[in-house]
Design a protein around this motif. Sequence first.
Motif, PDB file in Angstrom:
ATOM      1  N   ALA A 154      -6.380   5.786  -3.248  1.00 46.07           N
ATOM      2  CA  ALA A 154      -5.497   6.325  -4.290  1.00 46.07           C
ATOM      3  C   ALA A 154      -6.315   6.829  -5.468  1.00 46.07           C
ATOM      4  O   ALA A 154      -6.024   7.906  -6.017  1.00 46.07           O
ATOM      5  CB  ALA A 154      -4.507   5.263  -4.723  1.00 46.07           C
ATOM      6  N   ASP A 171       0.818  -1.213   0.000  1.00 45.03           N
ATOM      7  CA  ASP A 171       0.000   0.000   0.000  1.00 45.03           C
ATOM      8  C   ASP A 171       0.851   1.263   0.000  1.00 45.03           C
ATOM      9  O   ASP A 171       0.401   2.328  -0.437  1.00 45.03           O
ATOM     10  CB  ASP A 171      -0.912   0.008   1.225  1.00 45.03           C
ATOM     11  CG  ASP A 171      -1.995  -1.056   1.158  1.00 45.03           C
ATOM     12  OD1 ASP A 171      -2.178  -1.622   0.057  1.00 45.03           O
ATOM     13  OD2 ASP A 171      -2.641  -1.324   2.187  1.00 45.03           O
ATOM     14  N   ARG A 173      -8.010  10.148  -4.667  1.00 45.85           N
ATOM     15  CA  ARG A 173      -7.111  11.302  -4.601  1.00 45.85           C
ATOM     16  C   ARG A 173      -6.551  11.662  -5.975  1.00 45.85           C
ATOM     17  O   ARG A 173      -6.406  12.848  -6.305  1.00 45.85           O
ATOM     18  CB  ARG A 173      -5.972  11.015  -3.634  1.00 45.85           C
ATOM     19  CG  ARG A 173      -6.451  10.854  -2.192  1.00 45.85           C
ATOM     20  CD  ARG A 173      -5.308  10.471  -1.273  1.00 45.85           C
ATOM     21  NE  ARG A 173      -4.304  11.526  -1.178  1.00 45.85           N
ATOM     22  CZ  ARG A 173      -3.193  11.425  -0.452  1.00 45.85           C
ATOM     23  NH1 ARG A 173      -2.955  10.328   0.255  1.00 45.85           N
ATOM     24  NH2 ARG A 173      -2.319  12.422  -0.433  1.00 45.85           N
ATOM     25  N   LEU A 216       1.077   2.882  -3.424  1.00 45.27           N
ATOM     26  CA  LEU A 216      -0.125   3.608  -3.842  1.00 45.27           C
ATOM     27  C   LEU A 216      -0.266   4.916  -3.083  1.00 45.27           C
ATOM     28  O   LEU A 216      -0.707   5.931  -3.646  1.00 45.27           O
ATOM     29  CB  LEU A 216      -1.350   2.729  -3.640  1.00 45.27           C
ATOM     30  CG  LEU A 216      -1.436   1.471  -4.512  1.00 45.27           C
ATOM     31  CD1 LEU A 216      -2.700   0.690  -4.203  1.00 45.27           C
ATOM     32  CD2 LEU A 216      -1.388   1.827  -5.987  1.00 45.27           C
ATOM     33  N   GLU A 217       0.107   4.933  -1.800  1.00 47.38           N
ATOM     34  CA  GLU A 217       0.034   6.172  -1.028  1.00 47.38           C
ATOM     35  C   GLU A 217       1.015   7.211  -1.582  1.00 47.38           C
ATOM     36  O   GLU A 217       0.679   8.394  -1.693  1.00 47.38           O
ATOM     37  CB  GLU A 217       0.334   5.868   0.432  1.00 47.38           C
ATOM     38  CG  GLU A 217      -0.741   5.005   1.101  1.00 47.38           C
ATOM     39  CD  GLU A 217      -0.325   4.571   2.496  1.00 47.38           C
ATOM     40  OE1 GLU A 217       0.803   4.931   2.913  1.00 47.38           O
ATOM     41  OE2 GLU A 217      -1.113   3.864   3.151  1.00 47.38           O
ATOM     42  N   PRO A 234       1.329  12.291  -7.795  1.00 45.83           N
ATOM     43  CA  PRO A 234       0.930  11.559  -9.005  1.00 45.83           C
ATOM     44  C   PRO A 234       1.786  11.933 -10.211  1.00 45.83           C
ATOM     45  O   PRO A 234       2.293  13.055 -10.325  1.00 45.83           O
ATOM     46  CB  PRO A 234      -0.531  11.980  -9.211  1.00 45.83           C
ATOM     47  CG  PRO A 234      -0.659  13.294  -8.522  1.00 45.83           C
ATOM     48  CD  PRO A 234       0.294  13.250  -7.362  1.00 45.83           C
ATOM     49  N   ALA A 253      -0.378   8.514  -4.864  1.00 48.47           N
ATOM     50  CA  ALA A 253      -1.485   9.454  -4.670  1.00 48.47           C
ATOM     51  C   ALA A 253      -0.975  10.803  -4.179  1.00 48.47           C
ATOM     52  O   ALA A 253      -1.516  11.855  -4.545  1.00 48.47           O
ATOM     53  CB  ALA A 253      -2.489   8.874  -3.681  1.00 48.47           C
TER      54      ALA A 253
END
Length: 471
Positions: free
Chosen positions: A464, A431, A467, A434-435, A441, A438
């Motif tokens: 994600a 994870d 955001r 993905l954090e 990006p 986000a």
Amino acid sequence: MSIDLLFKRRFSRVAIAPLPSTTEHPKANEASGEENPGAGHSVWDKLPVEVRLRILGFVGSGGRDLAALATAARVSRDWNSLANSGDVLVCVEMNRSFSADKVMILGALVTRSKGFLRQLDLRGLLPPSSIASHKTQIDSAVIRSIVHNCPNIQYLNLARCNFLSTSQVLALLRDLPHLTHVNLCGLRAVCDMTLDILSRPGRLVSLDVSYCPRVTDKGISFIVDRCQDMACFLLSGVNAATDLILSNMSRLAHLEALDISESDNITDIGLQHTFLSLKTHHTSLVPPLTHTDQDFHLPPPSLKLTPTLHKLISLNLSNSPAAITDTLLTILAWSTPNLHDIVLRNSAHITDMGVSRLAEGCTLLEHVDVGGCARVGLASFEALGLCCGRTLRVLRAPFCPRVTDECLRALLSLCTRLRVLSVDDCPRVSDAFLEALAADPVPSLEVVEVRDCARVTMRAVRDALARVNRP
């Protein structure tokens, strides 16, 4: 570059019925000296017939969009006459569904197009549900009609048309001397005699014989020896490809796309002979490994090289694990500087060293697939980002246990044009990636695939997406 460029436009079912004919062709009126009643009333009427046919050809996409052509035929008598001529039917595709008899439609289109037809796609002519129906079976009369009415066909697509017999395929290829692009993928009727006949004119530019079980090394030799202008050669799943065939393939100086995936009879040495001339190839061409950081940089060759396939743009070597090594990737880095796409899926013997050298020598890479390569990790991703960061658009690395969040962050920080990133089933992706994505990006990134990653949760995916897609 692959043969998939052939015949990709749609074929609508609206235009099944033949176009109504109400007037004679304008050329006939001019020959007889009669005046067109509507002539002189618009700019269209003042254009030469050849220009009007050219414009209407764009409306119907050369015959691909018969619905648009049928609509144009209702505009006026002049448009109707032009639409009914064979001049605008340059391409006939039968790979879409029709509500009427497909063979009848094919016969009508072939008869109307005459010698103007350049592209013929017979995929889907006989759907599986109607194999037993005699009304939809193609017979020798239809083959003779194609050969007689359309001798100038250059693009022929028979991919998986297994309703055709060997004699019918031979009849088509024997009497169409202008063929340059041929797709025979998955066709059980293809044999060495087929390739012998196909290669005799020597005009082939693109050929796909993937998954043709009856093709042997003798048939491939006919193509390699006679068709020196070959630009695209697809041999996926053909076990007839051997080291000797690959060595002879080095003479195809114009080759731009090569697919020899799923070939069990090729070795590392045979592939090396493909990309370098036999006169310059030597077993000690690549310096021995010292297992230091210096190994990750592309070394200069110990001999003067003579690259053979220097124009190669696309290369597929997937599912041939015994033949793909770091030594081969080093030779590719030396000999194929214009490489854009490479697929190395399930190559168990390549490491970070080979991929790093490949990235350093092939700086124009746009599509890289290293899925299933268990020994590819952080150094490979950093090298791809540093050397190909301005060009790389697609990276696929599923089933790679050494890919981590750190690998992906390093890659995304260097690749400014990356659009697709696939890391399915990578157990060390979590994870946290993905954090980070986000929070910062990548503007160009459109697709991120993290299916079956054990440490990625649906909650992190939803957060994600929320955001990143926030207006």
